[in-house]
Design an enzyme around this catalytic site. Structure first.
Site, PDB file in Angstrom:
ATOM      1  CB  SER A 171      -0.920  -0.048   1.122  1.00 16.04           C
ATOM      2  OG  SER A 171      -1.441   1.391   1.285  1.00 16.04           O
ATOM      3  CE1 TYR A 190      -3.227  -2.207   5.721  1.00 17.10           C
ATOM      4  CE2 TYR A 190      -3.011  -0.071   5.120  1.00 17.10           C
ATOM      5  CZ  TYR A 190      -3.244  -1.295   4.790  1.00 17.10           C
ATOM      6  OH  TYR A 190      -3.500  -1.371   3.568  1.00 17.10           O
ATOM      7  CE  LYS A 205      -1.200  -4.092   3.446  1.00 20.01           C
ATOM      8  NZ  LYS A 205      -1.476  -5.303   2.665  1.00 20.01           N
ATOM      9  CB  THR A 257     -12.307  -2.790  -1.825  1.00 21.36           C
ATOM     10  OG1 THR A 257     -11.518  -2.168  -0.634  1.00 21.36           O
ATOM     11  CG2 THR A 257     -11.475  -2.715  -3.108  1.00 21.36           C
TER      12      THR A 257
END
Ligand SMILES: NC(=O)c1ccc[n+]([C@@H]2O[C@H](COP(=O)([O-])OP(=O)(O)OC[C@H]3O[C@@H](n4cnc5c(N)ncnc54)[C@H](OP(=O)(O)O)[C@@H]3O)[C@@H](O)[C@H]2O)c1
Length: 407
Positions: free
Chosen positions: A285, A298, A302, A333
């Site tokens: 990401s 997070y 990544k 998404t």
């Protein structure tokens, strides 16, 4: 050292020698000459020629960024043999040839000016002509994924979003797909859709990759298949201030985003290496390109994916295995809902189609790719800021996307 030399000679082997020369020239102009011309050279002595018109001083300075951008695009376009280079490279060279023809005529005049114009025109016109005739070199399509790598792909996180799109695109290219995630009903639905639409084989494997044995269990479930394309896509985010987050959920996220791709790649690699053929995509990401307060863990997962994948790209390219880290920005998404984010304007999110397309296009060409120009800029502009300032800027942005109770 050998690995680097092999890579460089591979990159130069894909185009004719004269195009390599043009690529190096464009790179010289983009990285050395134009920065000097624009930033160092005094405006008083600046000169630029466009379509045979000589611009001086401030006018010349004002048009230099455009020249700079053209050479940068040329260097990038030749390096990656982008299809848009035809006809634009030929037209630009023709514009230079035209300028070289008429500028000396007006500037010097008479027979001398005419002769000089003609002599300068010929080599640039030859380049324009050669680029015009080279359309096939720029347009030549690469073989499909099945021809390049093999019959079977394993896609994790195939029950939704980017993973489901990877499965659709690969199935359309004739690749059989192992579809894995936790929601079996969704996987079965997708499997029927792929078989009905494209006729290939599918296998559904339910697996929880956030659990310690999940990745190993999935690897065992596909032992009887020669997996030649591995898409490490399953992943999730978790928005919030670190001390307000649930530690167990954070640890599961690390297992899902980091340990699972590591284990699956390790399990699939030996057979790819023995066949000297395979592809591994890790979905990272742009979040992994800088520290992100309120998405701290997070972003760190990544970042792990990015460094792991890029290093494997270098280790494995001589063994026939292409590795790529795909770095999307915001994509439409279920990710945002699962992560508990509250983005102010999700309508600008990228669609899954171009995200997957960018990955398949970059696979075998480079170690990582941002899924759009905007994401590339997002991922790279931060290099210009000092880390301390950067982390405050990203913190400001992320806090706005975090629900009140988690700030
Ligand atoms: N969307 C974005 O804005 C964005 C941006 C940058 C990067 N990414 C990355 O893109 C990847 C795909 O995300 P997406 O946007 O497609 O999100 P998504 O729509 O939420 O899909 C995530 C997929 O991962 C699977 N998954 C989640 N937890 C799992 C678990 N414990 N075990 C096995 N599978 C699990 C989900 O399936 P089940 O729930 O059925 O298990 C689902 O198929 C992720 O790695 C994400 O970090 C997304």
């Amino acid at each position: 050292m050998d690995r680097m030399i092999n890579w460089i000679s591979d990159r130069f082997a894909h185009r004719p020698w004269w195009m390599n020369f043009l690529m190096v020239f464009c790179a010289f102009m983009a990285f050395i000459y134009m920065p000097w011309d624009f930033l160092v050279k005094p405006a008083a002595v600046d000169e630029e020629v466009w379509f045979g018109l000589l611009l001086r001083g401030g006018w010349a300075k004002a048009t230099e960024p455009l020249h700079w951008a053209i050479y940068a695009a040329g260097a990038y376009g030749f390096w990656n043999m982008r299809s848009w280079m035809w006809p634009w490279a030929a037209l630009y060279a023709a514009q230079v040839a035209f300028g070289m023809l008429i500028w000396p005529m007006f500037h010097f005049g008479g027979f001398g000016g005419f002769t000089l114009g003609l002599v300068s025109f010929v080599p640039f016109a030859a380049v324009a002509w050669a680029l015009w005739k080279a359309d096939a070199v720029f347009q030549s399509p690469r073989p499909g994924m099945r021809e390049r790598y093999g019959d079977w792909a394993l896609i994790t996180g195939a029950s939704a979003g980017i993973g489901a799109e990877f499965a659709r695109v690969l199935a359309r290219e004739g690749v059989n797909c192992v579809l894995s995630a936790r929601r079996k009903d969704r996987l079965e639905e997708l499997a029927s859709e792929l078989e009905d639409s494209y006729g290939g084989e599918t296998r559904v494997v339910e697996a929880d990759l956030a659990s310690p044995g999940g990745a190993d269990a999935l690897a065992r479930a596909v032992e009887d298949i020669e997996v030649s394309i591995l898409i490490n896509n399953a992943g999730a985010g978790y928005a919030g201030r670190f001390e307000k987050q649930d530690l167990e959920r954070l640890a599961e996220m690390v297992q899902l985003n980091c340990t699972a791709p590591l284990v699956l790649t390790g399990r699939m690699l030996p057979s790819m290496i023995s066949r000297h053929c395979g592809a591994v995509i890790i979905v990272g990401s742009v979040a992994g390109r800088q520290p992100l307060p309120f998405h701290a863990a997070y972003a760190a997962t990544k970042s792990f994916d990015l460094l792991l994948g890029e290093a494997l790209w270098a280790e494995l390219r001589d063994q026939g295995v292409d590795v790529l880290v795909l770095q999307p920005g915001p994509v439409a998404t279920e990710f945002e809902a699962v992560a508990g984010e509250a983005r102010p304007d999700p309508s600008a999110d990228q669609a899954v189609g171009p995200v997957v397309e960018s990955a398949l296009d970059a696979l075998g060409r480079q170690p990582s790719v941002a899924s759009s120009w905007m994401n590339w800029a997002r991922a790279n502009v931060n290099r210009l800021l000092p880390r301390s300032l950067l982390v405050f800027v990203t913190g400001e942005l992320m806090e706005k996307q975090t629900p009140e109770e988690m700030r």
